[in-house]
Design an enzyme around this catalytic site. Structure first.
Site, PDB file in Angstrom:
ATOM      1  N   LYS A   1      10.299   0.245  -5.665  1.00  0.00           N
ATOM      2  CA  LYS A   1      11.037   0.014  -4.425  1.00  0.00           C
ATOM      3  C   LYS A   1      12.022  -1.150  -4.570  1.00  0.00           C
ATOM      4  O   LYS A   1      13.015  -1.209  -3.874  1.00  0.00           O
ATOM      5  CB  LYS A   1      10.070  -0.238  -3.275  1.00  0.00           C
ATOM      6  CG  LYS A   1       9.042   0.885  -3.143  1.00  0.00           C
ATOM      7  CD  LYS A   1       8.861   1.381  -1.768  1.00  0.00           C
ATOM      8  CE  LYS A   1       8.156   2.714  -1.627  1.00  0.00           C
ATOM      9  NZ  LYS A   1       7.017   3.015  -2.488  1.00  0.00           N
TER      10      LYS A   1
HETATM   11  C1  LIG Z   1       6.575   4.398  -2.640  1.00  0.00           C
HETATM   12  C2  LIG Z   1       5.869   4.722  -3.895  1.00  0.00           C
HETATM   13  C3  LIG Z   1       5.779   6.066  -4.368  1.00  0.00           C
HETATM   14  C4  LIG Z   1       6.325   7.238  -3.584  1.00  0.00           C
HETATM   15  O1  LIG Z   1       7.729   7.258  -3.546  1.00  0.00           O
HETATM   16  P1  LIG Z   1       8.503   8.136  -2.457  1.00  0.00           P
HETATM   17  O2  LIG Z   1       9.923   7.796  -2.623  1.00  0.00           O
HETATM   18  O3  LIG Z   1       7.950   7.713  -1.116  1.00  0.00           O
HETATM   19  O4  LIG Z   1       8.198   9.574  -2.739  1.00  0.00           O
HETATM   20  C5  LIG Z   1       5.148   6.275  -5.582  1.00  0.00           C
HETATM   21  N1  LIG Z   1       4.610   5.263  -6.298  1.00  0.00           N
HETATM   22  C6  LIG Z   1       4.677   3.976  -5.873  1.00  0.00           C
HETATM   23  C7  LIG Z   1       4.047   2.917  -6.702  1.00  0.00           C
HETATM   24  C8  LIG Z   1       5.309   3.665  -4.671  1.00  0.00           C
HETATM   25  O5  LIG Z   1       5.371   2.379  -4.253  1.00  0.00           O
END
Ligand SMILES: *Cc1c(COP(=O)(O)O)cnc(C)c1O
Length: 462
Positions: free
Chosen positions: A112
């Site tokens: 993120k």
């Molecule tokens: C948010 C997240 C996901 C999922 O990603 P999306 O974009 O919501 O599909 C997968 N793995 C981790 C570690 C995350 O923080």
């Protein structure tokens, strides 16, 4: 380029407003009104570029005249300067034709950061130019909140309030939100679970008086600017393993569908993506949708990959829009049925497109742990449980093209899972070594929208 809503009832607008508003007023998600297309030679040239340069080359197609080229370049450079790897999103090989794309070299150790760090700088530049302030409010089950706090801490244009469920997130996740000591950061420990936090967030956004008084802003996963920033690493990874001369496949650990949707966007831009595989844990609404054509909510079952424990996948609406011939009325109907009946059936003419664009698979808890162990034994790499879900599904779907699995978090963020599966406790990187000794700051709040609102109004500068 302009952005239009997937529900067809909001006016088109430019990139700057789309980024600052997040959700469209008609409840839809913004998408570009047309897809730009990169030439084969433009993609080939990315191979030689540093990550930041590649990012500017790809994203400039989406920002229109919302930023000058110089200011945009500055934001991109600043966004990735805090990553602890020169390549920013490096690739490691785990088997012949199989690779991990490491997206966890930012400040909070999850993918993120790649988008959120950029958003922090873009918001700041945009608000400074407009002479505005915003109050960013979010709810988190773990990774998003800390990424938002790291992206906005210390900025003069923004106050950031993040609600998290008291006692229900990991200690590392909590401390990442409660130890930054900047005045504009406010971590709110809500006496409730994650669903309560999300419901509170909806109530705050639904109160137009409050919304205007504090100048609310949101940076959740439906924000187009986040998707845009994630498109970049599909390109840099693909060219590193042979694109555009050969097509490359990706497997993406999926929750809200933001990350895998960015892969779909990369393909629209002309990147030769062979297979794009949606990997889910036992909360498998998406895998079931691709298999059966029925998109149906079940309850959430907590798993060892908590960031993928979702009941609905907000960004799925964006591909649904394309598969329904970009007809906002049809999407609105499907979303109403999801809201009222907890399900909809993908229209018969839309399903073939979805199945052409995506493959899918699911990993059980047992398979997730076994794959973590297998990768550790084969390569010495400790992977996080989310990444392990991706790896399991990727190995179920081996083919001719190179397979890139997105490594979405550092194993040290989920030390118990790694230790249980592999017998080794992953160490936190040096940059976070003092996280267990820094003082914490948090505001306890009852599970009540009025209580949350008054705390925010008291403390925000907007
Ligand atoms: C948010 C997240 C996901 C999922 O990603 P999306 O974009 O919501 O599909 C997968 N793995 C981790 C570690 C995350 O923080």
């Amino acid at each position: 380029m302009n952005y239009i809503s997937t529900r067809g009832k909001s006016p088109a607008q430019g990139f700057g407003d789309t980024m600052l508003t997040g959700l469209a007023p008609d409840g839809g998600l913004y998408v570009p009104d047309s897809w730009p297309r990169l030439e084969f030679s433009q993609i080939a040239e990315i191979t030689a570029l540093p990550y930041e340069e590649a990012a500017v080359e790809i994203m400039r197609h989406f920002i229109g005249d919302s930023f000058s080229e110089e200011s945009f370049r500055e934001c991109v450079t600043a966004a990735y300067s805090g990553f602890d790897h020169k390549a920013r999103c490096p690739i490691v090989q785990t088997d012949s034709n199989e690779f991990l794309l490491e997206l966890f070299h930012g400040p909070t150790l999850a993918f993120k950061d790649v988008a959120m760090q950029l958003i922090g700088h873009l918001f700041d530049a945009s608000l400074t130019e407009r002479d505005e302030r915003k109050t960013i409010i979010g709810a988190t089950s773990g990774d998003t909140g800390s990424a938002a706090i790291e992206a906005f801490r210390g900025r003069k244009t923004v106050d950031v309030f993040i609600m998290y469920p008291h006692g229900r997130i990991s200690e590392v996740q909590r401390r990442q939100m409660t130890t930054p000591d900047d005045d504009n950061v406010h971590a709110l420990a809500v006496e409730g679970d994650f669903d309560d936090c999300q419901r509170l967030l909806k109530e705050l956004f639904g109160d137009s008086g409050f919304r205007d008084r504090v100048r609310i802003g949101a940076v959740n996963s439906i924000n187009w600017a986040r998707v845009m920033a994630q498109v970049v690493y599909y390109f840099t990874a693909a060219v590193a393993v042979g694109a555009p001369e050969r097509a490359v496949s990706f497997t993406v650990p999926t929750g809200n569908f933001g990350d895998v949707y960015a892969g779909y966007v990369a393909r629209r831009l002309g990147l030769p993506v062979d297979r794009l595989i949606v990997a889910t844990n036992q909360n498998d609404i998406l895998h079931r949708t691709f298999e059966t054509g029925i998109h149906e909510k079940h309850g959430v079952t907590p798993s060892m990959s908590p960031s993928m424990d979702i009941q609905v996948s907000s960004n799925f609406e964006r591909v649904l829009f394309d598969s329904c011939g970009r007809d906002g009325d049809r999407v609105r109907g499907l979303m109403a049925s999801l809201q009222q009946e907890g399900a909809f059936e993908v229209p018969e003419d839309a399903l073939p497109m979805l199945r052409r664009e995506f493959a899918s698979g699911r990993a059980s808890e047992r398979e997730t742990a076994a794959t973590m162990r297998q990768i550790f034994e084969e390569t010495g790499h400790l992977i996080c449980p989310h990444t392990s879900v991706g790896m399991k599904v990727a190995r179920d779907n081996r083919g001719e093209s190179p397979m890139v699995v997105l490594a979405t978090a550092h194993a040290a963020k989920f030390p118990e899972a790694a230790e249980e599966a592999c017998g080794v406790r992953p160490a936190l990187p040096d940059s976070m070594a003092d996280i267990f000794t820094r003082p914490e700051r948090t505001i306890r709040v009852s599970n009540d929208a009025e209580a949350v609102k008054s705390i925010i109004e008291e403390r925000t500068a907007a």
